[in-house]
Design an enzyme around this catalytic site. Structure first.
Site, short mmCIF file in Angstrom:
data_model
loop_
_atom_site.label_atom_id
_atom_site.label_comp_id
_atom_site.label_asym_id
_atom_site.label_seq_id
_atom_site.Cartn_x
_atom_site.Cartn_y
_atom_site.Cartn_z
N GLY A 31 86.74 71.55 64.62
CA GLY A 31 86.86 70.23 64.01
C GLY A 31 85.51 69.58 63.76
N HIS A 37 82.15 74.08 57.06
CA HIS A 37 83.56 74.46 57.22
C HIS A 37 84.25 74.54 55.86
CE1 HIS A 37 82.78 72.35 61.20
NE2 HIS A 37 83.21 73.53 61.61
N GLN A 61 85.40 77.98 76.28
CA GLN A 61 84.10 78.47 75.80
C GLN A 61 82.94 77.54 76.14
OE1 GLN A 61 85.54 78.56 71.64
NE2 GLN A 61 83.54 77.75 71.07
N GLY A 147 81.61 81.92 59.94
CA GLY A 147 80.32 81.60 59.34
C GLY A 147 79.20 82.48 59.88
#
Ligand code: AMP
Length: 280
Positions: A31, A37, A61, A147
């Site tokens: 987010g 994104h 994480q 990415g």
């Protein structure tokens, strides 16, 4: 755009899309969506019919001293961006939906995740592979887009789907930058004005390294030292690592050549930023 927080509901909508003959893409995110994104959503849209975006700040994480609580969250803006970008379904689960209180199974990559960010963020990639494997099982997409800014993460996910025979094609998308070169990151908004301005040094140091390479420099050690000294000239900036690595194996190289990544992680205050460039 469909918005769901539950797994059964998500599966229902994905099944409906599949029954209509549509192919499915997944773009996992945490987010606080930005142009980086959005470029992943565009890649997903071009390569599939039904784009699922997940937004989940994955507690697994983050280390105990990391920025899980401070991680920026902008759910309304995120939904508006997804709607505008032609996302078919936005999946925003709560942590308790993703993890049973007594969850005890993890997915761990044991080689590529050792160095670079993995060496400085204990357990980070175990959290990433676990949540991404879960998202792959939940959504069962044909493709998933990641990415190249998080080059190590993308390499680890590729290894995971290869080694666990997960039938998802991994697509890597290029790094999107601000006009001054800073790689877009949700964490950029944690920088104060002055630090944000000076953070351009990260990309500039990598560009200077590429320029040295073009002029004939091949010594990885010298290039790394140049990157570190350029970045650390900026007050409050310290380099966690500056590495020259093979793009496929992530192994350090001593001589620069094509297919090598120059990758850095930099701390400034309590913000950690990463970036990399590739030697063509
Ligand atoms: P995050 O929300 O930071 O977990 O990132 C979600 C996905 O967006 C990951 O696959 C990242 O690699 C990708 N991403 C983050 N920043 C950028 C960027 N500046 N350009 C391209 N992709 C990005």
């Amino acid at each position: 755009m469909i918005q769901v927080a539950g797994i059964d509901e998500l599966r229902h909508h994905v099944a409906t899309a599949r029954n209509a003959g549509q192919t499915v893409a997944l773009v996992p995110t945490m987010g606080c969506l930005h142009r980086g994104h959005r470029s992943l959503f565009a890649v997903a849209r071009r390569q599939s019919d039904f784009v699922v975006v997940s937004i989940f700040v994955n507690p697994l994480q983050f280390g105990p001293t990391e920025d899980f609580d401070r991680y920026p969250r902008t759910p309304e803006d995120d939904a508006a961006i997804c709607r505008k970008e032609g996302v078919a379904l936005l999946f925003s689960p709560e942590p308790e939906t993703m993890y049973a209180p007594d969850h005890s199974v993890v997915v761990e990559e044991t080689s590529l995740s050792r160095g670079l960010c993995g060496a400085h963020r204990s357990g980070h990639f175990r959290g990433v592979t676990t949540v991404v494997a879960k998202l792959f099982n939940i959504v069962q997409p044909d493709i998933a887009v990641f990415g190249q800014k998080d080059a190590q993460q993308t390499a680890i996910i590729r290894r995971m789907v290869r080694d666990l025979n997960i039938p998802v094609r991994i697509v890597a998308a290029p790094t999107i930058r601000e006009s001054d070169g800073l790689a877009l990151s949700s964490r950029n908004r944690l920088l104060d004005h002055d630090t944000r301005r000076r953070a351009t040094v990260i990309h500039h140091s990598l560009c200077a390294a590429l320029e040295s390479y073009r002029r004939g420099e091949r010594d990885a050690g010298r290039i790394r030292r140049d990157i570190v000294s350029r970045i650390e000239e900026q007050p409050s900036f310290s380099v966690e690592y500056a590495a020259a690595i093979d793009a496929g194996t992530l192994e350090p190289v001593s001589r620069l050549r094509s297919n090598v990544l120059l990758a850095v992680a930099v701390r400034t205050g309590n913000v950690r930023l990463i970036d990399n460039v590739s030697i063509a």
